[in-house]
Design a protein around this motif. Structure first.
Motif, PDB file in Angstrom:
ATOM      1  N   ILE A 174       0.873  -1.182   0.000  1.00  0.00           N
ATOM      2  CA  ILE A 174       0.000   0.000   0.000  1.00  0.00           C
ATOM      3  C   ILE A 174       0.906   1.227   0.000  1.00  0.00           C
ATOM      4  O   ILE A 174       1.864   1.305   0.772  1.00  0.00           O
ATOM      5  CB  ILE A 174      -0.941   0.023   1.215  1.00  0.00           C
ATOM      6  CG1 ILE A 174      -1.739  -1.285   1.303  1.00  0.00           C
ATOM      7  CG2 ILE A 174      -1.889   1.208   1.152  1.00  0.00           C
ATOM      8  CD1 ILE A 174      -2.625  -1.384   2.532  1.00  0.00           C
ATOM      9  N   LYS A 175       0.609   2.179  -0.857  1.00  0.00           N
ATOM     10  CA  LYS A 175       1.520   3.312  -1.056  1.00  0.00           C
ATOM     11  C   LYS A 175       0.745   4.612  -1.196  1.00  0.00           C
ATOM     12  O   LYS A 175      -0.352   4.642  -1.758  1.00  0.00           O
ATOM     13  CB  LYS A 175       2.360   3.074  -2.318  1.00  0.00           C
ATOM     14  CG  LYS A 175       3.256   4.241  -2.729  1.00  0.00           C
ATOM     15  CD  LYS A 175       3.955   3.949  -4.049  1.00  0.00           C
ATOM     16  CE  LYS A 175       4.726   5.138  -4.559  1.00  0.00           C
ATOM     17  NZ  LYS A 175       5.383   4.871  -5.860  1.00  0.00           N
ATOM     18  N   GLU A 176       1.346   5.675  -0.687  1.00  0.00           N
ATOM     19  CA  GLU A 176       0.847   7.030  -0.921  1.00  0.00           C
ATOM     20  C   GLU A 176       1.982   7.895  -1.445  1.00  0.00           C
ATOM     21  O   GLU A 176       3.157   7.673  -1.124  1.00  0.00           O
ATOM     22  CB  GLU A 176       0.306   7.639   0.377  1.00  0.00           C
ATOM     23  CG  GLU A 176      -0.960   6.985   0.878  1.00  0.00           C
ATOM     24  CD  GLU A 176      -1.407   7.520   2.228  1.00  0.00           C
ATOM     25  OE1 GLU A 176      -2.517   7.158   2.655  1.00  0.00           O
ATOM     26  OE2 GLU A 176      -0.639   8.286   2.867  1.00  0.00           O
TER      27      GLU A 176
ATOM     28  N   TRP B 187       3.190  11.856  -1.471  1.00  0.00           N
ATOM     29  CA  TRP B 187       2.995  13.115  -0.751  1.00  0.00           C
ATOM     30  C   TRP B 187       3.840  14.209  -1.393  1.00  0.00           C
ATOM     31  O   TRP B 187       4.922  13.947  -1.928  1.00  0.00           O
ATOM     32  CB  TRP B 187       3.404  12.967   0.712  1.00  0.00           C
ATOM     33  CG  TRP B 187       2.427  12.211   1.561  1.00  0.00           C
ATOM     34  CD1 TRP B 187       2.056  10.902   1.426  1.00  0.00           C
ATOM     35  CD2 TRP B 187       1.717  12.709   2.692  1.00  0.00           C
ATOM     36  NE1 TRP B 187       1.155  10.558   2.403  1.00  0.00           N
ATOM     37  CE2 TRP B 187       0.935  11.645   3.201  1.00  0.00           C
ATOM     38  CE3 TRP B 187       1.668  13.943   3.335  1.00  0.00           C
ATOM     39  CZ2 TRP B 187       0.106  11.779   4.308  1.00  0.00           C
ATOM     40  CZ3 TRP B 187       0.855  14.090   4.448  1.00  0.00           C
ATOM     41  CH2 TRP B 187       0.078  13.022   4.928  1.00  0.00           C
TER      42      TRP B 187
ATOM     43  N   GLY C 153       4.986   3.933   2.263  1.00  0.00           N
ATOM     44  CA  GLY C 153       4.133   2.762   2.117  1.00  0.00           C
ATOM     45  C   GLY C 153       4.431   1.670   3.123  1.00  0.00           C
ATOM     46  O   GLY C 153       5.384   1.735   3.905  1.00  0.00           O
TER      47      GLY C 153
ATOM     48  N   GLN D 203      -2.102   3.257   7.857  1.00  0.00           N
ATOM     49  CA  GLN D 203      -2.466   4.587   8.346  1.00  0.00           C
ATOM     50  C   GLN D 203      -1.875   4.822   9.744  1.00  0.00           C
ATOM     51  O   GLN D 203      -1.405   5.923  10.056  1.00  0.00           O
ATOM     52  CB  GLN D 203      -3.988   4.738   8.373  1.00  0.00           C
ATOM     53  CG  GLN D 203      -4.664   4.612   7.008  1.00  0.00           C
ATOM     54  CD  GLN D 203      -4.092   5.567   5.971  1.00  0.00           C
ATOM     55  OE1 GLN D 203      -3.808   6.732   6.259  1.00  0.00           O
ATOM     56  NE2 GLN D 203      -3.907   5.074   4.752  1.00  0.00           N
TER      57      GLN D 203
ATOM     58  N   ARG E 181      -1.113  14.839   0.906  1.00  0.00           N
ATOM     59  CA  ARG E 181      -1.225  13.547   0.222  1.00  0.00           C
ATOM     60  C   ARG E 181      -1.834  13.770  -1.149  1.00  0.00           C
ATOM     61  O   ARG E 181      -2.899  14.378  -1.276  1.00  0.00           O
ATOM     62  CB  ARG E 181      -2.095  12.615   1.062  1.00  0.00           C
ATOM     63  CG  ARG E 181      -2.109  11.182   0.592  1.00  0.00           C
ATOM     64  CD  ARG E 181      -2.929  10.309   1.508  1.00  0.00           C
ATOM     65  NE  ARG E 181      -4.352  10.619   1.473  1.00  0.00           N
ATOM     66  CZ  ARG E 181      -5.328   9.711   1.564  1.00  0.00           C
ATOM     67  NH1 ARG E 181      -5.020   8.424   1.718  1.00  0.00           N
ATOM     68  NH2 ARG E 181      -6.590  10.064   1.559  1.00  0.00           N
TER      69      ARG E 181
ATOM     70  N   TYR F  99      -2.771   7.687  -3.995  1.00  0.00           N
ATOM     71  CA  TYR F  99      -2.901   6.476  -3.185  1.00  0.00           C
ATOM     72  C   TYR F  99      -3.058   5.289  -4.115  1.00  0.00           C
ATOM     73  O   TYR F  99      -3.659   5.391  -5.191  1.00  0.00           O
ATOM     74  CB  TYR F  99      -4.123   6.572  -2.265  1.00  0.00           C
ATOM     75  CG  TYR F  99      -4.521   5.259  -1.617  1.00  0.00           C
ATOM     76  CD1 TYR F  99      -3.942   4.840  -0.432  1.00  0.00           C
ATOM     77  CD2 TYR F  99      -5.481   4.417  -2.206  1.00  0.00           C
ATOM     78  CE1 TYR F  99      -4.300   3.630   0.170  1.00  0.00           C
ATOM     79  CE2 TYR F  99      -5.850   3.209  -1.621  1.00  0.00           C
ATOM     80  CZ  TYR F  99      -5.260   2.821  -0.433  1.00  0.00           C
ATOM     81  OH  TYR F  99      -5.603   1.626   0.139  1.00  0.00           O
TER      82      TYR F  99
ATOM     83  N   LYS G  78     -10.719   4.973   3.854  1.00  0.00           N
ATOM     84  CA  LYS G  78     -10.609   4.287   2.569  1.00  0.00           C
ATOM     85  C   LYS G  78     -11.265   5.072   1.445  1.00  0.00           C
ATOM     86  O   LYS G  78     -10.746   5.108   0.324  1.00  0.00           O
ATOM     87  CB  LYS G  78     -11.237   2.885   2.656  1.00  0.00           C
ATOM     88  CG  LYS G  78     -10.391   1.879   3.400  1.00  0.00           C
ATOM     89  CD  LYS G  78     -11.014   0.493   3.366  1.00  0.00           C
ATOM     90  CE  LYS G  78     -10.172  -0.513   4.148  1.00  0.00           C
ATOM     91  NZ  LYS G  78     -10.769  -1.866   4.146  1.00  0.00           N
TER      92      LYS G  78
ATOM     93  N   SER H 246      -9.121   7.760   0.143  1.00  0.00           N
ATOM     94  CA  SER H 246      -7.933   7.149  -0.446  1.00  0.00           C
ATOM     95  C   SER H 246      -8.226   6.634  -1.852  1.00  0.00           C
ATOM     96  O   SER H 246      -7.466   6.883  -2.792  1.00  0.00           O
ATOM     97  CB  SER H 246      -7.426   6.018   0.453  1.00  0.00           C
ATOM     98  OG  SER H 246      -7.073   6.507   1.726  1.00  0.00           O
TER      99      SER H 246
ATOM    100  N   SER I  37      -6.814   7.507  -5.856  1.00  0.00           N
ATOM    101  CA  SER I  37      -6.252   6.524  -6.795  1.00  0.00           C
ATOM    102  C   SER I  37      -6.735   6.754  -8.224  1.00  0.00           C
ATOM    103  O   SER I  37      -6.211   6.144  -9.159  1.00  0.00           O
ATOM    104  CB  SER I  37      -6.625   5.103  -6.367  1.00  0.00           C
ATOM    105  OG  SER I  37      -8.003   4.839  -6.603  1.00  0.00           O
TER     106      SER I  37
ATOM    107  N   TYR J 246      -2.980   5.857 -12.053  1.00  0.00           N
ATOM    108  CA  TYR J 246      -1.856   6.337 -11.266  1.00  0.00           C
ATOM    109  C   TYR J 246      -0.997   7.290 -12.102  1.00  0.00           C
ATOM    110  O   TYR J 246      -0.515   6.906 -13.166  1.00  0.00           O
ATOM    111  CB  TYR J 246      -0.993   5.160 -10.805  1.00  0.00           C
ATOM    112  CG  TYR J 246      -1.701   4.187  -9.891  1.00  0.00           C
ATOM    113  CD1 TYR J 246      -2.516   4.618  -8.853  1.00  0.00           C
ATOM    114  CD2 TYR J 246      -1.537   2.812 -10.051  1.00  0.00           C
ATOM    115  CE1 TYR J 246      -3.150   3.720  -8.006  1.00  0.00           C
ATOM    116  CE2 TYR J 246      -2.162   1.908  -9.213  1.00  0.00           C
ATOM    117  CZ  TYR J 246      -2.967   2.361  -8.197  1.00  0.00           C
ATOM    118  OH  TYR J 246      -3.600   1.468  -7.366  1.00  0.00           O
TER     119      TYR J 246
END
Length: 543
Positions: free
Chosen positions: A211-213, A215, A257, A276, A293, A296, A446, A449, A453, A540
């Motif tokens: 899982i990745k964000e 920023w 992530g 999180q 952010r 996601y 979620k 998030s 995406s 993405y």
């Protein structure tokens, strides 16, 4: 439509195979038609990785990549590995005490999506036809049960499967050879492994959920090339395995992530909420403070290594990259191995085409065994099993001992034979996990998030998440495991709702980010992920 070679998937493996095929054809002045089909709306739309990029395979494919403006701009200059002892503290481990495979100086921090977009440009300049928005949904076989191409997904069917006004039938793409590069837990790759018994004698493939964000942070807090990897908290609270990461890219961007091994036992565990929670640790929070952010995403990772790697060639084609499982988890890297796998497949297929063969099994295995790819995977073959069996501390110490001091003498291979889906315990063995509510500053829900995406699907189309037994989530999984899909899915696709006082299992397929976790972790293997309409899914930008 007919081609010499059809490639399924425009990731690093598929695009490297396409480029290498055209290079070989040019070198020998041989006409060769190559096409790549990609389910994302554009190349890179579904590509998600950390990513620390080792350029060894790229050096071979395009030795002049620096002059060709490849998107490798940020070299790793500060490499840190930490053990998070609890939610406040972390211990930095020095080089002698971590496996040598985890050293990153000399590599690059990249957006793998942008690397793939660049590779697609090189492929098209070499004469490859690249078709984004066309998911391959079916393997085609000839009368001798040899692979002879793929069919793409129909467009314009309603939820019941009936043609709508804008219906357009899928296209059959016929090929002398077909190369499958769909990424981890590929829909067609899974079928091919079963059809040709490619995993016979192998340990089960193992997976993790990444899982990745992305920023954007203030300039005075930005340190391009700084890399942090961590193990321990919060996953250590549930005796689960995985690791955290934070990478400083260019343009004041940071990738952060969490990777959660999908062999976890606690049915209350939520990888999304673990992530999180992780961002509140001071090790990561100090880098995100004052930031925004901006993206996601989530994706499954094939991490079984050499012991789980199936036979990759079969009559009419080859299975490459993460579709087969070539990622080197000991390095936390799979892009360079995927690229090399694609290049080896291209060479094996081209050898057959030069001999005027069609639908034979290309000699991939021989080329693989003679390559640095095999050597690298063999040298790190025990890493995953050591962590799974003995945990981060003891398993990590064993991996360090094996790689740093005893690599020449370490002869045995450790196996991990329990499939990830079979690891889940009943609810009765665990206590519920009380995750903190998101604060909207470092942690989020979620729904927001998934919005970041860029995920979109045509609502009125057949559900691409198929249940073998639609009653199972309520009749068995709810009482046994609390229906774990509500927690292991990082996009809120699965819910238990009440209608007229009765519990029902609801699938919000439009939320799906195509991570494939449900296809992997469902304890009864009741969920099968299939391709939705072309162009659907996440979008993405720089992941």
């Amino acid at each position: 439509m007919a081609f010499d070679v059809v490639i399924v998937g425009a990731g690093p493996a598929g695009l490297s195979a396409a480029c290498r095929l055209k290079q070989l054809a040019s070198d020998q002045n041989q006409p060769l038609t190559v096409c790549v089909v990609e389910k994302g709306a554009e190349v890179g739309a579904h590509i998600l990785s950390g990513a620390i990029f080792e350029h060894r395979a790229l050096d071979e494919l395009f030795p002049d990549w620096e002059r060709m403006d490849a998107p490798l701009h940020v070299a790793v200059n500060d490499d840190q590995f930490c053990y998070l002892t609890n939610q406040y503290n972390a211990v930095t481990l020095e080089a002698p005490f971590i496996p040598s495979s985890l050293e990153n100086i000399g590599n690059f921090v990249v957006s793998l999506g942008n690397v793939c977009r660049w590779l697609a440009q090189q492929a098209e300049q070499l004469g490859v036809e690249v078709f984004p928005g066309f998911p391959a949904c079916e393997v085609l076989y000839d009368d001798k049960q040899r692979v002879c191409g793929v069919a793409t997904q129909d467009m314009g069917r309603d939820k019941a499967g009936n043609p709508k006004a804008e219906f357009a039938a899928g296209i059959e793409l016929h090929a002398k050879y077909t190369i499958f590069a769909e990424g981890a837990r590929g829909h067609l790759g899974k079928q091919l492994i079963k059809e040709f018994h490619l995993d016979s004698g192998k340990q089960p493939q193992h997976y993790a959920l990444g899982i990745k964000e992305l920023w954007e942070i203030p300039a005075d807090n930005h340190h391009p090339g700084k890399v942090i990897h961590g193990v321990g908290w919060p996953l250590s609270n549930t005796h689960s395995h995985g690791g955290s990461f934070l990478y400083h890219l260019d343009n004041q961007q940071v990738a952060v992530g969490l990777i959660v091994d999908l062999n976890y036992h606690n049915p209350y565990l939520s990888p999304f909420d673990e992530f999180q929670q992780m961002k509140h640790h001071p090790l990561f929070a100090q880098h995100l403070q004052g930031g925004t952010r901006i993206a996601y995403g989530a994706r499954a990772i094939a991490k079984g290594g050499l012991s789980s790697l199936p036979r990759q060639q079969f009559p009419g084609g080859v299975l490459i990259g993460c579709d087969a499982g070539t990622l080197n988890m000991a390095k936390i890297k799979g892009s360079h191995t995927a690229m090399k796998s694609g290049m080896l497949a291209a060479e094996a297929v081209f050898d057959e085409l030069i001999l005027a063969h069609e639908q034979t099994a290309p000699p991939y295995d021989r080329k693989f065994k003679d390559s640095w790819l095999y050597e690298e995977l063999h040298d790190t073959r025990n890493f995953g099993a050591e962590i799974h069996k003995f945990g981060n501390v003891i398993g990590g110490a064993m991996a360090t001992l094996e790689q740093n001091w005893l690599s020449k003498y370490w002869r045995w291979t450790m196996k991990d034979d329990e499939p990830d889906h079979a690891c889940l315990d009943p609810l009765s063995r665990h206590q519920p996990i009380d995750y903190p509510k998101p604060d909207g500053v470092l942690s989020f829900d979620k729904a927001s998030s998934v919005y970041l995406s860029g995920t979109q699907h045509e609502e009125n189309q057949p559900c691409h998440l198929k249940l073998a037994d639609p009653t199972l989530p309520i009749t068995q999984h709810l009482s046994q495991y609390g229906e774990p899909s509500q927690r292991y899915c990082p996009a809120g696709v699965y819910e238990i709702i009440e209608v007229d006082g009765e519990k029902q299992f609801q699938i919000n397929a439009a939320n799906c980010v195509h991570c494939k976790t449900c296809d992997i972790k469902d304890p009864s293997q009741n969920i099968t992920w299939v391709t939705p309409e072309g162009g659907g899914g996440p979008s993405y930008p720089n992941m």
